[in-house]
Design a protein around this motif. Structure first.
Motif, PDB file in Angstrom:
ATOM      1  N   ASN A 382       0.845  -1.190   0.000  1.00  0.00           N
ATOM      2  CA  ASN A 382       0.000   0.000   0.000  1.00  0.00           C
ATOM      3  C   ASN A 382       0.878   1.236   0.000  1.00  0.00           C
ATOM      4  N   MET A 383       0.241   2.378  -0.049  1.00  0.00           N
ATOM      5  CA  MET A 383       0.967   3.646  -0.141  1.00  0.00           C
ATOM      6  C   MET A 383       1.866   3.880   1.061  1.00  0.00           C
ATOM      7  N   VAL A 384       1.470   3.355   2.211  1.00  0.00           N
ATOM      8  CA  VAL A 384       2.258   3.536   3.419  1.00  0.00           C
ATOM      9  C   VAL A 384       3.478   2.610   3.430  1.00  0.00           C
ATOM     10  N   SER A 385       3.263   1.353   3.047  1.00  0.00           N
ATOM     11  CA  SER A 385       4.335   0.361   3.163  1.00  0.00           C
ATOM     12  C   SER A 385       5.261   0.312   1.963  1.00  0.00           C
ATOM     13  N   ALA A 386       4.833   0.855   0.811  1.00  0.00           N
ATOM     14  CA  ALA A 386       5.578   0.681  -0.437  1.00  0.00           C
ATOM     15  C   ALA A 386       7.039   1.141  -0.379  1.00  0.00           C
ATOM     16  N   PRO A 387       7.346   2.356   0.117  1.00  0.00           N
ATOM     17  CA  PRO A 387       8.756   2.773   0.122  1.00  0.00           C
ATOM     18  C   PRO A 387       9.655   1.829   0.920  1.00  0.00           C
ATOM     19  N   ALA A 388       9.161   1.347   2.072  1.00  0.00           N
ATOM     20  CA  ALA A 388       9.967   0.437   2.889  1.00  0.00           C
ATOM     21  C   ALA A 388      10.179  -0.895   2.182  1.00  0.00           C
ATOM     22  N   ILE A 389       9.139  -1.394   1.507  1.00  0.00           N
ATOM     23  CA  ILE A 389       9.254  -2.671   0.801  1.00  0.00           C
ATOM     24  C   ILE A 389      10.220  -2.545  -0.363  1.00  0.00           C
ATOM     25  N   ALA A 390      10.136  -1.431  -1.099  1.00  0.00           N
ATOM     26  CA  ALA A 390      11.056  -1.221  -2.218  1.00  0.00           C
ATOM     27  C   ALA A 390      12.503  -1.201  -1.732  1.00  0.00           C
ATOM     28  N   LYS A 391      12.732  -0.557  -0.608  1.00  0.00           N
ATOM     29  CA  LYS A 391      14.084  -0.503  -0.046  1.00  0.00           C
ATOM     30  C   LYS A 391      14.555  -1.882   0.380  1.00  0.00           C
ATOM     31  N   GLU A 392      13.668  -2.646   1.031  1.00  0.00           N
ATOM     32  CA  GLU A 392      14.024  -3.994   1.476  1.00  0.00           C
ATOM     33  C   GLU A 392      14.408  -4.888   0.298  1.00  0.00           C
ATOM     34  N   ARG A 393      13.777  -4.671  -0.838  1.00  0.00           N
ATOM     35  CA  ARG A 393      14.020  -5.501  -2.012  1.00  0.00           C
ATOM     36  C   ARG A 393      15.174  -4.981  -2.873  1.00  0.00           C
ATOM     37  N   GLY A 394      15.867  -3.975  -2.389  1.00  0.00           N
ATOM     38  CA  GLY A 394      17.040  -3.482  -3.101  1.00  0.00           C
ATOM     39  C   GLY A 394      16.715  -2.675  -4.338  1.00  0.00           C
ATOM     40  N   MET A 395      15.525  -2.137  -4.415  1.00  0.00           N
ATOM     41  CA  MET A 395      15.120  -1.353  -5.572  1.00  0.00           C
ATOM     42  C   MET A 395      15.603   0.089  -5.415  1.00  0.00           C
ATOM     43  N   ASP A 396      16.379   0.565  -6.354  1.00  0.00           N
ATOM     44  CA  ASP A 396      16.856   1.946  -6.319  1.00  0.00           C
ATOM     45  C   ASP A 396      15.781   2.869  -6.883  1.00  0.00           C
ATOM     46  N   VAL A 397      15.374   3.855  -6.080  1.00  0.00           N
ATOM     47  CA  VAL A 397      14.339   4.799  -6.498  1.00  0.00           C
ATOM     48  C   VAL A 397      14.936   6.200  -6.500  1.00  0.00           C
ATOM     49  N   ALA A 398      14.841   6.870  -7.641  1.00  0.00           N
ATOM     50  CA  ALA A 398      15.375   8.230  -7.765  1.00  0.00           C
ATOM     51  C   ALA A 398      14.279   9.167  -8.263  1.00  0.00           C
ATOM     52  N   GLU A 399      14.331  10.422  -7.814  1.00  0.00           N
ATOM     53  CA  GLU A 399      13.380  11.433  -8.249  1.00  0.00           C
ATOM     54  C   GLU A 399      14.110  12.579  -8.926  1.00  0.00           C
ATOM     55  N   THR A 400      13.520  13.115  -9.972  1.00  0.00           N
ATOM     56  CA  THR A 400      14.048  14.317 -10.628  1.00  0.00           C
ATOM     57  C   THR A 400      12.895  15.289 -10.833  1.00  0.00           C
ATOM     58  N   LYS A 401      13.231  16.574 -10.857  1.00  0.00           N
ATOM     59  CA  LYS A 401      12.230  17.610 -11.101  1.00  0.00           C
ATOM     60  C   LYS A 401      12.760  18.568 -12.158  1.00  0.00           C
ATOM     61  N   ARG A 402      11.862  19.035 -12.996  1.00  0.00           N
ATOM     62  CA  ARG A 402      12.259  19.993 -14.032  1.00  0.00           C
ATOM     63  C   ARG A 402      11.089  20.907 -14.357  1.00  0.00           C
TER      64      ARG A 402
END
Length: 525
Positions: A382-402
Protein backbone atom coordinates in the motif's frame (compact mmCIF):
# COMPACT_ATOMS: atom_id res chain seq x y z
CA UNK A 1 -19.06 9.27 8.78
CA UNK A 2 -15.60 8.22 9.99
CA UNK A 3 -15.56 6.70 13.46
CA UNK A 4 -12.79 7.21 16.03
CA UNK A 5 -11.97 5.42 19.27
CA UNK A 6 -10.23 7.26 22.12
CA UNK A 7 -8.65 4.35 24.00
CA UNK A 8 -6.57 6.20 26.61
CA UNK A 9 -7.38 8.94 29.08
CA UNK A 10 -6.83 12.40 27.59
CA UNK A 11 -8.27 15.88 27.78
CA UNK A 12 -12.03 16.06 27.06
CA UNK A 13 -11.15 18.63 24.42
CA UNK A 14 -10.12 15.79 22.06
CA UNK A 15 -13.63 14.32 22.05
CA UNK A 16 -15.11 17.79 21.52
CA UNK A 17 -12.87 18.43 18.48
CA UNK A 18 -13.80 15.12 16.84
CA UNK A 19 -17.49 15.93 17.20
CA UNK A 20 -17.02 19.51 15.99
CA UNK A 21 -15.28 18.22 12.87
CA UNK A 22 -18.15 15.85 12.06
CA UNK A 23 -16.69 12.54 13.21
CA UNK A 24 -18.36 9.90 15.34
CA UNK A 25 -16.29 9.24 18.48
CA UNK A 26 -16.33 6.73 21.31
CA UNK A 27 -14.33 7.06 24.52
CA UNK A 28 -13.48 3.67 25.97
CA UNK A 29 -10.35 3.67 28.13
CA UNK A 30 -8.61 0.89 30.02
CA UNK A 31 -9.54 -1.87 27.57
CA UNK A 32 -7.80 -5.22 27.89
CA UNK A 33 -6.19 -6.58 24.72
CA UNK A 34 -8.99 -9.01 23.90
CA UNK A 35 -11.62 -6.32 24.51
CA UNK A 36 -9.83 -3.96 22.12
CA UNK A 37 -9.48 -6.70 19.49
CA UNK A 38 -13.22 -7.38 19.69
CA UNK A 39 -14.24 -3.79 18.84
CA UNK A 40 -11.34 -2.24 16.88
CA UNK A 41 -12.70 -3.42 13.53
CA UNK A 42 -15.51 -0.85 13.83
CA UNK A 43 -13.17 2.16 13.79
CA UNK A 44 -11.41 4.23 11.13
CA UNK A 45 -9.19 6.05 13.63
CA UNK A 46 -7.59 5.26 17.00
CA UNK A 47 -6.32 7.85 19.49
CA UNK A 48 -3.98 6.57 22.21
CA UNK A 49 -1.37 7.65 24.70
CA UNK A 50 1.15 5.19 26.14
CA UNK A 51 -1.16 2.80 28.02
CA UNK A 52 -2.84 1.08 25.07
CA UNK A 53 -0.58 -1.41 23.31
CA UNK A 54 -1.35 -1.56 19.59
CA UNK A 55 0.09 -5.01 18.91
CA UNK A 56 0.01 -7.13 15.73
CA UNK A 57 -3.14 -9.04 16.86
CA UNK A 58 -4.89 -5.71 17.44
CA UNK A 59 -3.84 -4.41 14.03
CA UNK A 60 -4.88 -7.61 12.26
CA UNK A 61 -8.35 -7.22 13.77
CA UNK A 62 -8.49 -3.54 12.76
CA UNK A 63 -9.89 -4.21 9.28
CA UNK A 64 -11.19 -0.66 8.78
CA UNK A 65 -8.46 1.23 10.63
CA UNK A 66 -6.78 3.95 8.59
CA UNK A 67 -4.87 6.02 11.13
CA UNK A 68 -3.50 5.86 14.69
CA UNK A 69 -2.77 9.05 16.58
CA UNK A 70 -0.40 9.02 19.57
CA UNK A 71 -0.98 11.92 21.93
CA UNK A 72 2.71 12.30 22.72
CA UNK A 73 6.05 11.66 21.08
CA UNK A 74 7.07 8.04 21.61
CA UNK A 75 5.28 5.40 19.53
CA UNK A 76 6.96 2.30 20.98
CA UNK A 77 3.55 1.08 22.21
CA UNK A 78 2.50 0.80 18.55
CA UNK A 79 3.82 -2.01 16.32
CA UNK A 80 5.00 0.28 13.53
CA UNK A 81 6.06 -2.42 11.00
CA UNK A 82 2.67 -4.16 11.20
CA UNK A 83 0.80 -0.86 11.00
CA UNK A 84 2.86 0.10 7.95
CA UNK A 85 2.32 -3.25 6.24
CA UNK A 86 -1.42 -2.93 6.86
CA UNK A 87 -1.54 0.57 5.40
CA UNK A 88 -2.30 2.29 8.70
CA UNK A 89 -0.81 5.76 9.05
CA UNK A 90 0.81 6.34 12.46
CA UNK A 91 1.02 9.93 13.71
CA UNK A 92 2.42 11.46 16.87
CA UNK A 93 2.33 14.95 18.39
CA UNK A 94 5.98 15.94 18.70
CA UNK A 95 5.44 19.55 19.72
CA UNK A 96 2.57 19.47 22.22
CA UNK A 97 4.66 18.41 25.21
CA UNK A 98 8.14 19.51 24.12
CA UNK A 99 8.46 22.42 26.54
CA UNK A 100 6.90 20.46 29.42
CA UNK A 101 9.28 17.53 28.98
CA UNK A 102 12.29 19.81 28.58
CA UNK A 103 11.38 21.69 31.75
CA UNK A 104 11.04 18.40 33.63
CA UNK A 105 14.52 17.39 32.52
CA UNK A 106 15.91 20.70 33.80
CA UNK A 107 13.99 20.26 37.07
CA UNK A 108 15.42 16.75 37.44
CA UNK A 109 18.91 18.12 36.82
CA UNK A 110 18.46 20.71 39.61
CA UNK A 111 17.02 18.07 41.93
CA UNK A 112 19.99 15.81 41.25
CA UNK A 113 22.60 18.55 41.60
CA UNK A 114 21.24 19.74 44.97
CA UNK A 115 19.88 16.40 46.27
CA UNK A 116 16.51 18.04 46.77
CA UNK A 117 14.26 14.96 47.19
CA UNK A 118 16.51 13.36 49.79
CA UNK A 119 17.04 16.64 51.61
CA UNK A 120 13.28 17.23 51.65
CA UNK A 121 12.59 13.78 53.10
CA UNK A 122 15.29 14.26 55.75
CA UNK A 123 14.06 17.70 56.79
CA UNK A 124 10.41 16.64 56.99
CA UNK A 125 11.53 13.71 59.15
CA UNK A 126 12.74 16.31 61.69
CA UNK A 127 16.41 15.72 60.84
CA UNK A 128 18.54 18.79 60.27
CA UNK A 129 21.34 17.21 58.22
CA UNK A 130 22.66 20.34 56.56
CA UNK A 131 26.21 19.04 56.17
CA UNK A 132 25.03 15.79 54.56
CA UNK A 133 23.65 17.42 51.43
CA UNK A 134 26.57 19.04 49.66
CA UNK A 135 25.49 19.77 46.10
CA UNK A 136 27.16 21.08 42.97
CA UNK A 137 26.51 24.19 40.89
CA UNK A 138 25.26 23.98 37.32
CA UNK A 139 26.95 27.21 36.26
CA UNK A 140 30.09 26.48 34.30
CA UNK A 141 29.39 22.74 34.06
CA UNK A 142 29.38 20.90 30.73
CA UNK A 143 25.97 19.55 29.71
CA UNK A 144 25.93 16.70 27.22
CA UNK A 145 22.68 16.35 25.24
CA UNK A 146 22.10 12.99 23.53
CA UNK A 147 19.46 13.67 20.89
CA UNK A 148 19.05 17.28 19.77
CA UNK A 149 15.55 17.28 18.29
CA UNK A 150 12.67 19.42 19.52
CA UNK A 151 13.05 18.62 23.22
CA UNK A 152 16.83 18.32 23.19
CA UNK A 153 17.11 21.74 21.56
CA UNK A 154 14.90 23.32 24.24
CA UNK A 155 16.96 21.66 26.99
CA UNK A 156 20.15 22.92 25.35
CA UNK A 157 18.80 26.48 25.26
CA UNK A 158 17.80 26.28 28.93
CA UNK A 159 21.25 24.92 29.78
CA UNK A 160 22.88 27.81 27.95
CA UNK A 161 20.61 30.18 29.91
CA UNK A 162 22.01 28.62 33.12
CA UNK A 163 25.53 29.50 31.90
CA UNK A 164 26.38 25.88 31.17
CA UNK A 165 28.47 24.86 28.17
CA UNK A 166 26.46 22.50 25.97
CA UNK A 167 27.70 19.74 23.70
CA UNK A 168 25.37 17.52 21.67
CA UNK A 169 25.43 14.17 19.95
CA UNK A 170 22.84 13.63 17.22
CA UNK A 171 23.57 12.03 13.82
CA UNK A 172 20.94 14.28 12.22
CA UNK A 173 22.21 17.53 13.72
CA UNK A 174 23.90 19.63 11.04
CA UNK A 175 26.89 21.84 11.76
CA UNK A 176 24.80 24.88 10.78
CA UNK A 177 21.97 23.96 13.15
CA UNK A 178 24.44 23.34 15.99
CA UNK A 179 25.84 26.83 15.54
CA UNK A 180 22.34 28.28 15.35
CA UNK A 181 21.27 26.79 18.70
CA UNK A 182 24.63 27.49 20.33
CA UNK A 183 25.91 23.94 20.96
CA UNK A 184 29.07 22.11 20.01
CA UNK A 185 28.37 19.02 17.92
CA UNK A 186 30.44 16.00 19.02
CA UNK A 187 30.50 12.24 18.64
CA UNK A 188 29.05 10.08 21.39
CA UNK A 189 32.38 8.92 22.85
CA UNK A 190 33.57 12.51 23.18
CA UNK A 191 30.34 13.55 24.86
CA UNK A 192 30.65 10.70 27.36
CA UNK A 193 34.25 11.62 28.17
CA UNK A 194 33.66 15.35 28.64
CA UNK A 195 30.18 15.89 30.09
CA UNK A 196 29.48 16.65 33.76
CA UNK A 197 25.76 16.10 33.20
CA UNK A 198 24.27 13.88 30.46
CA UNK A 199 20.62 14.23 29.48
CA UNK A 200 18.80 11.84 27.11
CA UNK A 201 16.39 13.10 24.44
CA UNK A 202 16.38 10.46 21.72
CA UNK A 203 13.65 8.03 20.67
CA UNK A 204 13.98 4.34 21.48
CA UNK A 205 15.10 2.53 18.32
CA UNK A 206 17.26 -0.49 17.56
CA UNK A 207 20.24 1.88 17.33
CA UNK A 208 19.57 3.73 20.59
CA UNK A 209 18.39 0.84 22.76
CA UNK A 210 20.89 0.34 25.64
CA UNK A 211 23.01 3.23 24.34
CA UNK A 212 24.11 3.86 27.93
CA UNK A 213 25.55 0.51 29.04
CA UNK A 214 28.59 -0.61 31.04
CA UNK A 215 31.00 0.21 28.20
CA UNK A 216 29.53 3.68 27.72
CA UNK A 217 29.54 4.41 31.45
CA UNK A 218 33.20 3.38 31.68
CA UNK A 219 34.01 6.07 29.10
CA UNK A 220 32.32 8.79 31.16
CA UNK A 221 34.07 11.31 33.36
CA UNK A 222 34.13 10.01 36.94
CA UNK A 223 31.34 11.64 38.91
CA UNK A 224 29.04 12.24 35.93
CA UNK A 225 25.34 12.74 36.57
CA UNK A 226 22.76 11.26 34.17
CA UNK A 227 19.18 12.37 33.44
CA UNK A 228 16.70 10.37 31.35
CA UNK A 229 13.29 11.88 30.63
CA UNK A 230 13.04 10.32 27.16
CA UNK A 231 12.36 6.59 26.96
CA UNK A 232 12.99 3.57 29.15
CA UNK A 233 15.42 1.17 27.52
CA UNK A 234 18.00 3.79 26.57
CA UNK A 235 19.92 2.90 29.75
CA UNK A 236 20.82 -0.58 30.97
CA UNK A 237 19.56 -0.15 34.52
CA UNK A 238 21.69 -2.90 36.06
CA UNK A 239 24.82 -1.34 34.52
CA UNK A 240 23.82 2.08 35.82
CA UNK A 241 23.32 0.68 39.32
CA UNK A 242 26.82 -0.82 39.31
CA UNK A 243 28.30 2.49 38.14
CA UNK A 244 26.43 4.36 40.89
CA UNK A 245 27.67 1.94 43.53
CA UNK A 246 31.27 2.25 42.33
CA UNK A 247 31.17 6.06 42.25
CA UNK A 248 31.78 6.23 38.50
CA UNK A 249 28.37 7.90 38.28
CA UNK A 250 27.61 10.42 41.04
CA UNK A 251 23.85 10.38 40.54
CA UNK A 252 20.98 9.68 38.20
CA UNK A 253 17.54 11.21 37.69
CA UNK A 254 15.05 9.00 35.86
CA UNK A 255 11.53 9.70 34.70
CA UNK A 256 11.31 6.57 32.50
CA UNK A 257 12.14 2.92 33.05
CA UNK A 258 12.67 -0.31 31.12
CA UNK A 259 9.38 -1.67 32.46
CA UNK A 260 6.45 0.59 33.25
CA UNK A 261 4.55 0.96 35.50
CA UNK A 262 7.76 0.60 37.50
CA UNK A 263 6.61 -0.93 40.78
CA UNK A 264 10.00 -2.58 41.38
CA UNK A 265 13.37 -1.51 40.03
CA UNK A 266 17.01 -2.14 41.01
CA UNK A 267 17.59 1.62 41.22
CA UNK A 268 14.82 2.29 43.73
CA UNK A 269 16.02 3.14 47.22
CA UNK A 270 19.48 4.36 46.21
CA UNK A 271 20.46 7.64 47.88
CA UNK A 272 21.90 9.16 44.70
CA UNK A 273 18.92 8.40 42.44
CA UNK A 274 15.89 10.64 41.82
CA UNK A 275 12.83 8.93 40.31
CA UNK A 276 9.50 10.21 38.99
CA UNK A 277 6.65 8.17 37.43
CA UNK A 278 6.93 9.23 33.77
CA UNK A 279 5.89 12.83 34.44
CA UNK A 280 7.65 14.41 31.46
CA UNK A 281 4.40 15.44 29.79
CA UNK A 282 2.37 15.73 32.98
CA UNK A 283 1.30 19.36 33.01
CA UNK A 284 -2.16 20.74 32.40
CA UNK A 285 -0.92 22.70 29.38
CA UNK A 286 0.75 19.68 27.76
CA UNK A 287 -2.22 17.38 28.30
CA UNK A 288 -4.54 19.82 26.58
CA UNK A 289 -2.05 20.55 23.79
CA UNK A 290 -1.42 16.94 22.79
CA UNK A 291 -5.12 16.11 22.97
CA UNK A 292 -5.95 19.00 20.67
CA UNK A 293 -3.16 18.08 18.26
CA UNK A 294 -4.02 14.40 18.00
CA UNK A 295 -7.71 15.14 17.47
CA UNK A 296 -7.01 17.75 14.81
CA UNK A 297 -4.50 15.53 13.00
CA UNK A 298 -6.78 12.47 12.93
CA UNK A 299 -9.74 14.61 11.85
CA UNK A 300 -7.74 16.23 9.05
CA UNK A 301 -6.62 12.86 7.74
CA UNK A 302 -10.03 11.16 7.89
CA UNK A 303 -11.94 14.12 6.46
CA UNK A 304 -9.54 15.60 3.90
CA UNK A 305 -6.56 13.25 3.52
CA UNK A 306 -4.12 15.69 5.16
CA UNK A 307 -1.17 13.93 6.82
CA UNK A 308 0.64 15.69 9.69
CA UNK A 309 3.49 14.39 11.85
CA UNK A 310 3.23 10.89 10.38
CA UNK A 311 5.93 8.39 11.33
CA UNK A 312 5.48 6.10 8.33
CA UNK A 313 4.20 8.33 5.52
CA UNK A 314 5.11 11.69 3.92
CA UNK A 315 3.20 14.66 5.31
CA UNK A 316 0.41 16.29 3.28
CA UNK A 317 -1.06 19.58 4.47
CA UNK A 318 -4.79 20.29 4.35
CA UNK A 319 -4.10 22.87 1.63
CA UNK A 320 -2.06 20.41 -0.43
CA UNK A 321 -4.49 17.48 -0.23
CA UNK A 322 -7.05 18.70 -2.85
CA UNK A 323 -4.29 19.67 -5.30
CA UNK A 324 -2.46 16.39 -4.84
CA UNK A 325 -5.47 14.08 -5.08
CA UNK A 326 -5.69 13.79 -8.91
CA UNK A 327 -1.91 13.47 -9.17
CA UNK A 328 -1.90 10.73 -6.51
CA UNK A 329 -4.44 8.85 -8.67
CA UNK A 330 -2.30 9.40 -11.76
CA UNK A 331 0.88 8.27 -10.00
CA UNK A 332 -0.76 5.12 -8.67
CA UNK A 333 -2.21 4.28 -12.11
CA UNK A 334 1.16 4.79 -13.83
CA UNK A 335 2.81 2.51 -11.30
CA UNK A 336 0.07 -0.11 -11.64
CA UNK A 337 0.35 0.01 -15.42
CA UNK A 338 4.13 -0.36 -15.33
CA UNK A 339 3.93 -3.18 -12.78
CA UNK A 340 1.52 -5.17 -14.95
CA UNK A 341 3.53 -4.90 -18.19
CA UNK A 342 6.94 -5.48 -16.57
CA UNK A 343 7.84 -9.15 -16.63
CA UNK A 344 11.23 -9.42 -14.90
CA UNK A 345 12.44 -8.14 -11.53
CA UNK A 346 12.79 -4.36 -11.19
CA UNK A 347 16.25 -2.98 -10.47
CA UNK A 348 15.88 0.79 -10.81
CA UNK A 349 13.03 3.26 -10.82
CA UNK A 350 13.27 6.91 -11.87
CA UNK A 351 10.35 9.25 -11.30
CA UNK A 352 10.37 12.55 -13.16
CA UNK A 353 8.11 15.45 -12.21
CA UNK A 354 7.86 18.23 -14.79
CA UNK A 355 6.09 21.57 -14.80
CA UNK A 356 3.53 22.59 -12.18
CA UNK A 357 3.45 19.19 -10.45
CA UNK A 358 7.16 19.52 -9.68
CA UNK A 359 6.32 22.43 -7.38
CA UNK A 360 3.97 20.28 -5.27
CA UNK A 361 4.83 17.96 -2.38
CA UNK A 362 5.96 15.01 -4.50
CA UNK A 363 6.82 12.55 -1.70
CA UNK A 364 3.27 11.12 -1.42
CA UNK A 365 3.10 10.88 -5.21
CA UNK A 366 6.23 8.73 -5.27
CA UNK A 367 4.80 6.54 -2.50
CA UNK A 368 1.59 6.06 -4.48
CA UNK A 369 3.53 5.23 -7.65
CA UNK A 370 5.77 2.66 -5.95
CA UNK A 371 2.68 1.14 -4.35
CA UNK A 372 1.06 0.68 -7.76
CA UNK A 373 4.28 -0.66 -9.25
CA UNK A 374 4.65 -3.36 -6.59
CA UNK A 375 1.00 -4.33 -6.26
CA UNK A 376 0.88 -6.83 -9.17
CA UNK A 377 3.63 -8.79 -7.39
CA UNK A 378 2.55 -8.11 -3.79
CA UNK A 379 -1.18 -7.71 -3.27
CA UNK A 380 -0.72 -6.47 0.33
CA UNK A 381 1.43 -3.48 -0.56
CA UNK A 382 0.00 0.00 0.00
CA UNK A 383 0.97 3.65 -0.14
CA UNK A 384 2.26 3.54 3.42
CA UNK A 385 4.34 0.36 3.16
CA UNK A 386 5.58 0.68 -0.44
CA UNK A 387 8.76 2.77 0.12
CA UNK A 388 9.97 0.44 2.89
CA UNK A 389 9.25 -2.67 0.80
CA UNK A 390 11.06 -1.22 -2.22
CA UNK A 391 14.08 -0.50 -0.05
CA UNK A 392 14.02 -3.99 1.48
CA UNK A 393 14.02 -5.50 -2.01
CA UNK A 394 17.04 -3.48 -3.10
CA UNK A 395 15.12 -1.35 -5.57
CA UNK A 396 16.86 1.95 -6.32
CA UNK A 397 14.34 4.80 -6.50
CA UNK A 398 15.38 8.23 -7.77
CA UNK A 399 13.38 11.43 -8.25
CA UNK A 400 14.05 14.32 -10.63
CA UNK A 401 12.23 17.61 -11.10
CA UNK A 402 12.26 19.99 -14.03
CA UNK A 403 10.35 22.88 -15.49
CA UNK A 404 7.59 22.58 -18.06
CA UNK A 405 8.70 21.03 -21.36
CA UNK A 406 6.83 19.77 -24.41
CA UNK A 407 3.10 19.99 -25.08
CA UNK A 408 1.93 19.61 -21.49
CA UNK A 409 2.16 22.12 -18.64
CA UNK A 410 2.66 19.33 -16.16
CA UNK A 411 3.41 15.61 -16.32
CA UNK A 412 4.83 12.66 -14.41
CA UNK A 413 7.12 10.12 -16.05
CA UNK A 414 8.05 6.71 -14.61
CA UNK A 415 11.09 4.89 -15.98
CA UNK A 416 11.45 1.25 -14.96
CA UNK A 417 14.69 -0.63 -15.49
CA UNK A 418 14.99 -4.40 -15.27
CA UNK A 419 17.85 -6.73 -16.11
CA UNK A 420 16.58 -6.96 -19.69
CA UNK A 421 14.70 -3.77 -20.50
CA UNK A 422 13.93 -0.13 -19.81
CA UNK A 423 10.41 1.22 -20.26
CA UNK A 424 8.95 4.65 -19.63
CA UNK A 425 5.36 5.59 -18.79
CA UNK A 426 4.06 9.15 -18.57
CA UNK A 427 0.82 10.86 -17.72
CA UNK A 428 -0.78 14.18 -16.90
CA UNK A 429 -3.92 15.60 -15.32
CA UNK A 430 -6.24 17.49 -17.66
CA UNK A 431 -8.25 20.57 -16.67
CA UNK A 432 -11.21 18.34 -15.84
CA UNK A 433 -9.15 16.79 -13.03
CA UNK A 434 -8.95 13.38 -14.74
CA UNK A 435 -5.61 11.59 -15.20
CA UNK A 436 -4.52 10.81 -18.77
CA UNK A 437 -1.80 8.54 -20.11
CA UNK A 438 0.41 10.40 -22.61
CA UNK A 439 3.24 7.91 -23.12
CA UNK A 440 3.41 4.13 -22.89
CA UNK A 441 6.68 2.16 -23.17
CA UNK A 442 8.26 5.25 -24.69
CA UNK A 443 5.62 5.69 -27.42
CA UNK A 444 3.40 8.78 -27.34
CA UNK A 445 -0.33 8.16 -27.07
CA UNK A 446 -3.27 9.65 -25.22
CA UNK A 447 -5.60 7.41 -23.25
CA UNK A 448 -7.85 7.43 -20.21
CA UNK A 449 -7.30 4.32 -18.11
CA UNK A 450 -10.32 2.09 -17.50
CA UNK A 451 -10.99 -0.67 -14.94
CA UNK A 452 -10.27 -3.40 -17.54
CA UNK A 453 -7.89 -2.96 -20.45
CA UNK A 454 -5.99 -5.00 -23.03
CA UNK A 455 -2.39 -3.97 -23.70
CA UNK A 456 -0.82 -5.08 -26.96
CA UNK A 457 2.54 -4.49 -28.61
CA UNK A 458 2.72 -5.28 -32.29
CA UNK A 459 4.39 -4.60 -35.61
CA UNK A 460 2.75 -1.66 -37.36
CA UNK A 461 1.06 -3.44 -40.29
CA UNK A 462 -2.31 -3.02 -42.01
CA UNK A 463 -5.18 -5.08 -40.68
CA UNK A 464 -4.13 -5.42 -37.03
CA UNK A 465 -6.97 -3.28 -35.71
CA UNK A 466 -9.56 -5.27 -37.61
CA UNK A 467 -8.06 -8.59 -36.50
CA UNK A 468 -8.13 -7.62 -32.83
CA UNK A 469 -11.66 -6.19 -33.08
CA UNK A 470 -12.98 -9.30 -34.80
CA UNK A 471 -11.34 -11.63 -32.29
CA UNK A 472 -12.74 -9.76 -29.27
CA UNK A 473 -16.17 -9.51 -30.91
CA UNK A 474 -16.22 -13.25 -31.51
CA UNK A 475 -15.82 -13.76 -27.76
CA UNK A 476 -18.47 -11.20 -26.84
CA UNK A 477 -15.90 -8.68 -25.53
CA UNK A 478 -17.24 -5.15 -25.98
CA UNK A 479 -14.67 -2.45 -26.76
CA UNK A 480 -15.14 0.85 -24.87
CA UNK A 481 -12.16 2.69 -26.40
CA UNK A 482 -9.27 1.82 -28.71
CA UNK A 483 -6.06 3.85 -28.30
CA UNK A 484 -3.08 3.53 -30.63
CA UNK A 485 0.53 4.71 -30.84
CA UNK A 486 3.63 3.88 -32.86
CA UNK A 487 7.30 4.75 -33.10
CA UNK A 488 7.20 5.21 -36.90
CA UNK A 489 5.34 3.77 -39.90
CA UNK A 490 6.01 0.04 -40.06
CA UNK A 491 7.84 0.07 -36.71
CA UNK A 492 6.89 -0.90 -33.18
CA UNK A 493 3.30 -0.05 -32.23
CA UNK A 494 1.09 -0.33 -29.16
CA UNK A 495 -2.62 -0.59 -28.52
CA UNK A 496 -4.43 0.08 -25.26
CA UNK A 497 -7.99 -1.13 -25.44
CA UNK A 498 -10.63 -0.48 -22.78
CA UNK A 499 -13.09 -3.38 -22.56
CA UNK A 500 -16.28 -4.07 -20.62
CA UNK A 501 -15.59 -7.74 -19.91
CA UNK A 502 -12.89 -9.79 -18.25
CA UNK A 503 -10.27 -11.13 -20.66
CA UNK A 504 -9.25 -14.69 -19.83
CA UNK A 505 -6.00 -16.45 -20.63
CA UNK A 506 -7.61 -18.32 -23.54
CA UNK A 507 -8.44 -15.02 -25.26
CA UNK A 508 -4.94 -13.68 -24.56
CA UNK A 509 -3.47 -16.79 -26.19
CA UNK A 510 -5.53 -16.14 -29.30
CA UNK A 511 -4.42 -12.49 -29.40
CA UNK A 512 -0.79 -13.57 -29.03
CA UNK A 513 -1.28 -15.99 -31.94
CA UNK A 514 -2.00 -13.10 -34.32
CA UNK A 515 0.92 -12.68 -36.68
CA UNK A 516 1.66 -9.01 -35.95
CA UNK A 517 1.34 -9.25 -32.13
CA UNK A 518 4.49 -9.52 -29.97
CA UNK A 519 2.93 -9.12 -26.51
CA UNK A 520 -0.57 -9.15 -25.02
CA UNK A 521 -1.53 -8.52 -21.39
CA UNK A 522 -4.83 -8.07 -19.60
CA UNK A 523 -4.68 -5.07 -17.25
CA UNK A 524 -6.84 -4.31 -14.24
CA UNK A 525 -7.04 -0.87 -12.55
Amino acid sequence: MPKVLIADKMSPRAEEIFKERGLEVDVNVGLERDELIKIIGDYDGLAVRSATKVTPPVLEAATNLKVIGRAGIGVDNIDLPTATNNGVVVMNTPFGNSITTAEHAIAMMFALARQIPEADASTQASKWEKSKFMGVELTGKLLGVIGCGNIGTIVASRGIGLKMKVIAFDPFLTAEKAIDIGVEKVELDELLARADFITMHTPLTDKTRNIINADALAKCKKGVRIINCARGGLIVESDLKAALESGQVAGAALDVFEEEPAKENPLFGMDNVVCTPHLGAATEEAQVNVAIQVAEQLSDYLMSGAVTNAINMPSISAEEAPKLKPFVTLAEQLGLLAGQVTASSIKEVTIEYAGEVSELNCAPLSSAMISGLLRPLMSEVNMVSAPAIAKERGMDVAETKRGSTGAFDSYIRLVVKTENSERSFAGTVFSDGKPRLIQLTGINMEAELAPRMLFITNNDQPGIIGSIGSLLGAHGINIASFNLGREKPGGNAIALIAVDNEIGTDILDEVMALEQVTLAKALVF
